[in-house]
Write a protein that holds these residues in place. Structure first.
Motif, PDB file in Angstrom:
ATOM      1  N   LYS A 125       4.254   3.371 -19.013  1.00 40.77           N
ATOM      2  CA  LYS A 125       3.534   3.243 -20.297  1.00 40.77           C
ATOM      3  C   LYS A 125       3.458   4.572 -21.058  1.00 40.77           C
ATOM      4  CE  LYS A 125       0.979  -0.942 -19.176  1.00 40.77           C
ATOM      5  NZ  LYS A 125       2.250  -1.614 -18.964  1.00 40.77           N
ATOM      6  N   THR A 126       4.532   5.330 -21.016  1.00 42.16           N
ATOM      7  CA  THR A 126       4.598   6.546 -21.827  1.00 42.16           C
ATOM      8  C   THR A 126       5.734   6.364 -22.845  1.00 42.16           C
ATOM      9  OG1 THR A 126       6.209   7.697 -20.452  1.00 42.16           O
ATOM     10  CG2 THR A 126       3.911   7.946 -19.829  1.00 42.16           C
ATOM     11  N   ALA A 127       5.690   7.191 -23.880  1.00 38.86           N
ATOM     12  CA  ALA A 127       6.719   7.111 -24.922  1.00 38.86           C
ATOM     13  C   ALA A 127       7.886   8.029 -24.578  1.00 38.86           C
ATOM     14  CB  ALA A 127       6.120   7.524 -26.267  1.00 38.86           C
ATOM     15  N   LEU A 128       9.097   7.562 -24.874  1.00 36.68           N
ATOM     16  CA  LEU A 128      10.288   8.421 -24.789  1.00 36.68           C
ATOM     17  C   LEU A 128      10.985   8.267 -26.135  1.00 36.68           C
ATOM     18  CD1 LEU A 128      12.528  10.103 -23.425  1.00 36.68           C
ATOM     19  CD2 LEU A 128      13.416   7.986 -22.443  1.00 36.68           C
ATOM     20  N   LYS A 129      10.942   9.311 -26.947  1.00 36.81           N
ATOM     21  CA  LYS A 129      11.411   9.195 -28.333  1.00 36.81           C
ATOM     22  C   LYS A 129      12.503  10.221 -28.616  1.00 36.81           C
ATOM     23  CE  LYS A 129       8.323   8.026 -31.419  1.00 36.81           C
ATOM     24  NZ  LYS A 129       8.584   6.588 -31.590  1.00 36.81           N
ATOM     25  N   PHE A 130      13.450   9.842 -29.498  1.00 42.75           N
ATOM     26  CA  PHE A 130      14.629  10.704 -29.639  1.00 42.75           C
ATOM     27  C   PHE A 130      15.224  10.704 -31.054  1.00 42.75           C
ATOM     28  CE2 PHE A 130      16.021   6.541 -28.259  1.00 42.75           C
ATOM     29  CZ  PHE A 130      17.202   6.309 -28.937  1.00 42.75           C
ATOM     30  N   GLU A 131      14.375  10.632 -32.060  1.00 41.71           N
ATOM     31  CA  GLU A 131      14.902  10.622 -33.441  1.00 41.71           C
ATOM     32  C   GLU A 131      15.832  11.807 -33.700  1.00 41.71           C
ATOM     33  OE1 GLU A 131      15.851   9.026 -36.403  1.00 41.71           O
ATOM     34  OE2 GLU A 131      13.834   8.194 -36.381  1.00 41.71           O
ATOM     35  N   ALA A 132      15.497  12.967 -33.157  1.00 35.69           N
ATOM     36  CA  ALA A 132      16.283  14.181 -33.439  1.00 35.69           C
ATOM     37  C   ALA A 132      17.648  14.173 -32.774  1.00 35.69           C
ATOM     38  CB  ALA A 132      15.497  15.411 -32.984  1.00 35.69           C
ATOM     39  N   ALA A 133      17.862  13.226 -31.856  1.00 36.90           N
ATOM     40  CA  ALA A 133      19.143  13.209 -31.150  1.00 36.90           C
ATOM     41  C   ALA A 133      20.260  12.602 -31.988  1.00 36.90           C
ATOM     42  CB  ALA A 133      18.997  12.419 -29.844  1.00 36.90           C
ATOM     43  N   VAL A 134      19.916  11.850 -33.011  1.00 32.97           N
ATOM     44  CA  VAL A 134      20.938  11.126 -33.791  1.00 32.97           C
ATOM     45  C   VAL A 134      20.855  11.519 -35.263  1.00 32.97           C
ATOM     46  CG1 VAL A 134      21.842   8.867 -34.429  1.00 32.97           C
ATOM     47  CG2 VAL A 134      20.797   9.184 -32.189  1.00 32.97           C
ATOM     48  N   ALA A 135      21.890  12.163 -35.747  1.00 36.58           N
ATOM     49  CA  ALA A 135      21.997  12.493 -37.174  1.00 36.58           C
ATOM     50  C   ALA A 135      20.838  13.374 -37.664  1.00 36.58           C
ATOM     51  CB  ALA A 135      22.121  11.226 -38.022  1.00 36.58           C
ATOM     52  N   GLY A 136      20.421  14.299 -36.825  1.00 33.91           N
ATOM     53  CA  GLY A 136      19.467  15.366 -37.207  1.00 33.91           C
ATOM     54  C   GLY A 136      18.282  14.866 -37.990  1.00 33.91           C
ATOM     55  N   GLY A 137      18.187  15.281 -39.252  1.00 30.23           N
ATOM     56  CA  GLY A 137      17.002  14.988 -40.050  1.00 30.23           C
ATOM     57  C   GLY A 137      16.953  13.584 -40.622  1.00 30.23           C
ATOM     58  N   ILE A 138      18.006  12.796 -40.469  1.00 31.29           N
ATOM     59  CA  ILE A 138      17.999  11.436 -41.028  1.00 31.29           C
ATOM     60  C   ILE A 138      17.160  10.531 -40.117  1.00 31.29           C
ATOM     61  CG2 ILE A 138      19.398   9.432 -41.655  1.00 31.29           C
ATOM     62  CD1 ILE A 138      21.767  11.275 -42.101  1.00 31.29           C
ATOM     63  N   PRO A 139      16.120   9.887 -40.656  1.00 34.28           N
ATOM     64  CA  PRO A 139      15.274   9.047 -39.793  1.00 34.28           C
ATOM     65  C   PRO A 139      15.912   7.692 -39.506  1.00 34.28           C
ATOM     66  CG  PRO A 139      14.320   9.227 -41.999  1.00 34.28           C
ATOM     67  CD  PRO A 139      15.604  10.008 -42.034  1.00 34.28           C
ATOM     68  N   VAL A 140      17.043   7.711 -38.862  1.00 39.27           N
ATOM     69  CA  VAL A 140      17.818   6.478 -38.670  1.00 39.27           C
ATOM     70  C   VAL A 140      17.223   5.590 -37.582  1.00 39.27           C
ATOM     71  CG1 VAL A 140      19.499   7.654 -37.164  1.00 39.27           C
ATOM     72  CG2 VAL A 140      20.124   5.512 -38.267  1.00 39.27           C
ATOM     73  N   ILE A 141      16.606   6.190 -36.583  1.00 39.08           N
ATOM     74  CA  ILE A 141      16.040   5.354 -35.511  1.00 39.08           C
ATOM     75  C   ILE A 141      14.816   4.616 -36.038  1.00 39.08           C
ATOM     76  CG2 ILE A 141      14.943   5.440 -33.229  1.00 39.08           C
ATOM     77  CD1 ILE A 141      17.067   7.646 -32.634  1.00 39.08           C
ATOM     78  N   LYS A 142      14.030   5.307 -36.834  1.00 44.91           N
ATOM     79  CA  LYS A 142      12.899   4.626 -37.489  1.00 44.91           C
ATOM     80  C   LYS A 142      13.410   3.518 -38.405  1.00 44.91           C
ATOM     81  CE  LYS A 142       8.807   7.465 -37.674  1.00 44.91           C
ATOM     82  NZ  LYS A 142       7.984   6.367 -37.172  1.00 44.91           N
ATOM     83  N   ALA A 143      14.464   3.801 -39.144  1.00 41.33           N
ATOM     84  CA  ALA A 143      14.997   2.784 -40.061  1.00 41.33           C
ATOM     85  C   ALA A 143      15.396   1.530 -39.286  1.00 41.33           C
ATOM     86  CB  ALA A 143      16.187   3.342 -40.836  1.00 41.33           C
ATOM     87  N   LEU A 144      16.105   1.717 -38.183  1.00 42.00           N
ATOM     88  CA  LEU A 144      16.576   0.559 -37.407  1.00 42.00           C
ATOM     89  C   LEU A 144      15.444  -0.155 -36.682  1.00 42.00           C
ATOM     90  CD1 LEU A 144      19.886   1.746 -35.664  1.00 42.00           C
ATOM     91  CD2 LEU A 144      19.627  -0.267 -37.115  1.00 42.00           C
ATOM     92  N   THR A 145      14.555   0.617 -36.028  1.00 42.22           N
ATOM     93  CA  THR A 145      13.547  -0.029 -35.184  1.00 42.22           C
ATOM     94  C   THR A 145      12.368  -0.558 -35.990  1.00 42.22           C
ATOM     95  OG1 THR A 145      12.548   2.124 -34.770  1.00 42.22           O
ATOM     96  CG2 THR A 145      14.050   1.288 -33.086  1.00 42.22           C
ATOM     97  N   GLU A 146      12.112   0.042 -37.149  1.00 36.66           N
ATOM     98  CA  GLU A 146      10.931  -0.383 -37.912  1.00 36.66           C
ATOM     99  C   GLU A 146      11.326  -1.090 -39.205  1.00 36.66           C
ATOM    100  OE1 GLU A 146       7.968   2.775 -38.224  1.00 36.66           O
ATOM    101  OE2 GLU A 146       8.701   3.632 -36.363  1.00 36.66           O
ATOM    102  N   GLY A 147      11.905  -0.339 -40.137  1.00 33.43           N
ATOM    103  CA  GLY A 147      12.159  -0.903 -41.460  1.00 33.43           C
ATOM    104  C   GLY A 147      13.090  -2.096 -41.437  1.00 33.43           C
ATOM    105  N   LEU A 148      14.066  -2.097 -40.519  1.00 36.16           N
ATOM    106  CA  LEU A 148      15.060  -3.176 -40.478  1.00 36.16           C
ATOM    107  C   LEU A 148      14.825  -4.133 -39.311  1.00 36.16           C
ATOM    108  CD1 LEU A 148      18.263  -1.113 -41.418  1.00 36.16           C
ATOM    109  CD2 LEU A 148      16.716  -2.368 -42.917  1.00 36.16           C
ATOM    110  N   ALA A 149      13.611  -4.090 -38.758  1.00 28.07           N
ATOM    111  CA  ALA A 149      13.338  -4.889 -37.548  1.00 28.07           C
ATOM    112  C   ALA A 149      13.479  -6.390 -37.789  1.00 28.07           C
ATOM    113  CB  ALA A 149      11.950  -4.570 -37.013  1.00 28.07           C
ATOM    114  N   GLY A 150      13.426  -6.822 -39.035  1.00 22.60           N
ATOM    115  CA  GLY A 150      13.548  -8.260 -39.326  1.00 22.60           C
ATOM    116  C   GLY A 150      14.977  -8.725 -39.486  1.00 22.60           C
ATOM    117  N   ASN A 151      15.931  -7.835 -39.347  1.00 23.63           N
ATOM    118  CA  ASN A 151      17.341  -8.181 -39.568  1.00 23.63           C
ATOM    119  C   ASN A 151      18.110  -8.358 -38.272  1.00 23.63           C
ATOM    120  OD1 ASN A 151      18.414  -7.339 -42.613  1.00 23.63           O
ATOM    121  ND2 ASN A 151      16.480  -6.410 -42.026  1.00 23.63           N
TER     122      ASN A 151
END
Ligand code: HSE
Length: 428
Positions: A125-151
């Protein structure tokens, strides 16, 4: 205000120093947004004495990142050392076992061990997060997991290695050959310690494998990424492609097909006037396609102190605010074990041939293409003064197997003076 969120940072290179700077300069802003202060309690790096241009005197020092990761006064372990195994993996595992949240920029570690680490983190039950691992400053993991979660995500594409895009852009804009631009990039410190991680497509392949997992609910499968680097791209191909309305990019594409998960990181031609075709220098771009949203294009800095630290801080802020999300956007135990597709989707190809300038040479080439079932869309023989006739073709869509059959046939004609060059044209 609630208790502070306490960070332990391992690795004080460019990104680590960037995180220290953001925490110093934006302390009030971050505390207001999170509803609690965020502070560094302890740090660890290879060299204690090195002047990094930031004041580290207020933080406890640990030589061993495993000890740092498990300190009682650390809530979040921020792993910025890099490396697939070794201290990065050992300290990440130790942090999770000790109930700490982990934020990392380590694409290689996650591409190889992401499934096991995610399962360990979710069980604890701990978080393992890695936004910085993919495309540096682009918040792509947030985009996929949150903003586009309905797609239902249908395709992910990206130029995710800034160094390769810098090399290709300079080759194109200045007509300078690969070896020379590579040497310049090395002198400027753009290349990883092992340059093959960049120019061989491995670094970008790691990033693509991570995005595939989130996009398609599959276990990270880096071994399933078909990799091809930019080392064999010539200024001739860049010029000719440009003349035909294309630019060459090291492009990653991931899509789930009836034949399995197709993941490719390879040089491709893209139309000059497409968003990917207009991407210059070290900038990154990720293109996400979903059934409801259509196409979303994200563009930004893929590396560097500020952009990568920005991504690390996005993850830290999620933890500070109490946002909780599985590592790959769904519980890791439910991620599917999908086979890699054995063949990529059909595509048009750019072909460059150097033929003997003799009667019937072209006839033999078109015959070899016809025998393999490959149809020509466009063809051009450009002017020359010697006995080598340069010929360019764009095929209609064909499979890679048919194209390889045609290339074997072309070589067997005996009228080629050099190995043919074949580069995929991506529908973007
Ligand atoms: N070497 C990478 C790049 C940076 O050039 O984009 C971090 O992955």
């Amino acid at each position: 205000m609630s208790n502070p969120l306490r960070l332990g940072i391992a690795g004080l290179g460019t990104v680590g120093v960037g995180v220290v700077r953001i925490l110093e300069s934006h302390a009030d802003l971050l505390a207001k947004r999170a509803g609690r202060p965020i502070e560094i309690t302890a740090i660890s790096a290879r060299s204690k004495g090195r002047d990094r241009g930031v004041d580290l005197s207020g933080f406890a020092w640990e030589d061993d990142p495993v000890v740092l990761a498990t300190r009682d006064d650390v809530d979040v372990y921020v792993e910025l050392m890099g490396g697939e195994d070794g201290p990065a993996k050992a300290s990440t595992e130790a942090a999770i076992a000790a109930g700490k949240h982990v934020v990392t920029a380590n694409k290689a570690m996650l591409a190889m061990h992401g499934q096991a680490l995610a399962e360990q983190a979710e069980a604890g039950k701990t978080a393992l997060k890695f936004e910085a691992a993919v495309a540096g400053g682009i918040p792509v993991i947030k985009a996929l997991t949150e903003g586009l979660a309905g797609n239902q995500i249908t395709r992910v594409m990206g130029v995710m290695n800034g160094t390769c895009n810098y090399i290709l852009t300079r080759m194109e804009n200045e007509g300078v050959p690969y070896d020379q631009v590579f040497a310049d990039a090395q002198a400027l410190g753009y290349l990883e310690a092992d340059p093959n991680l960049d120019v061989g497509g491995i670094d970008a392949g790691h990033k693509l494998a991570l995005l595939s997992s989130i996009a398609f609910g599959t276990k990270v499968n880096f071994a399933g990424v078909a990799l091809e680097g930019i080392q064999r791209i010539s200024t001739t191909d860049i010029e000719q492609a440009r003349d035909m309305g294309f630019r060459i990019k090291l492009l990653g594409v991931s899509q789930l097909t009836g034949r399995g998960l197709e993941q490719r990181m390879q040089p491709c031609l893209v139309p000059v006037n497409s968003p990917l075709g207009q991407l210059e220098n070290a900038t990154n771009m990720v293109v996400l396609e979903g059934d409801a949203v259509g196409q979303v294009v994200l563009r930004g800095a893929g590396a560097g102190e500020g952009p990568t630290a920005s991504a690390v801080m996005g993850d830290v802020m999620d933890i500070a605010r109490g946002f909780s999300m599985s590592t790959f956007g769904q519980p890791a135990t439910g991620l599917q074990d999908i086979q890699a597709a054995q063949a990529s989707a059909p595509a048009a190809f750019y072909l460059r041939l150097t033929l003997k300038d003799a009667p019937g040479a072209l006839h033999k080439i078109t015959g070899a293409l016809a025998n393999a079932g490959v149809s020509i869309d466009r063809m051009r023989q450009y002017s020359h003064q010697d006995a080598a006739a340069p010929v360019l073709m764009v095929t209609h869509k064909t499979t890679r197997a048919e194209l390889d059959h045609a290339l074997d046939g072309i070589m067997a004609t005996g009228v080629t003076l050099e190995s043919p060059v074949a580069i995929r044209i991506e529908d973007v």
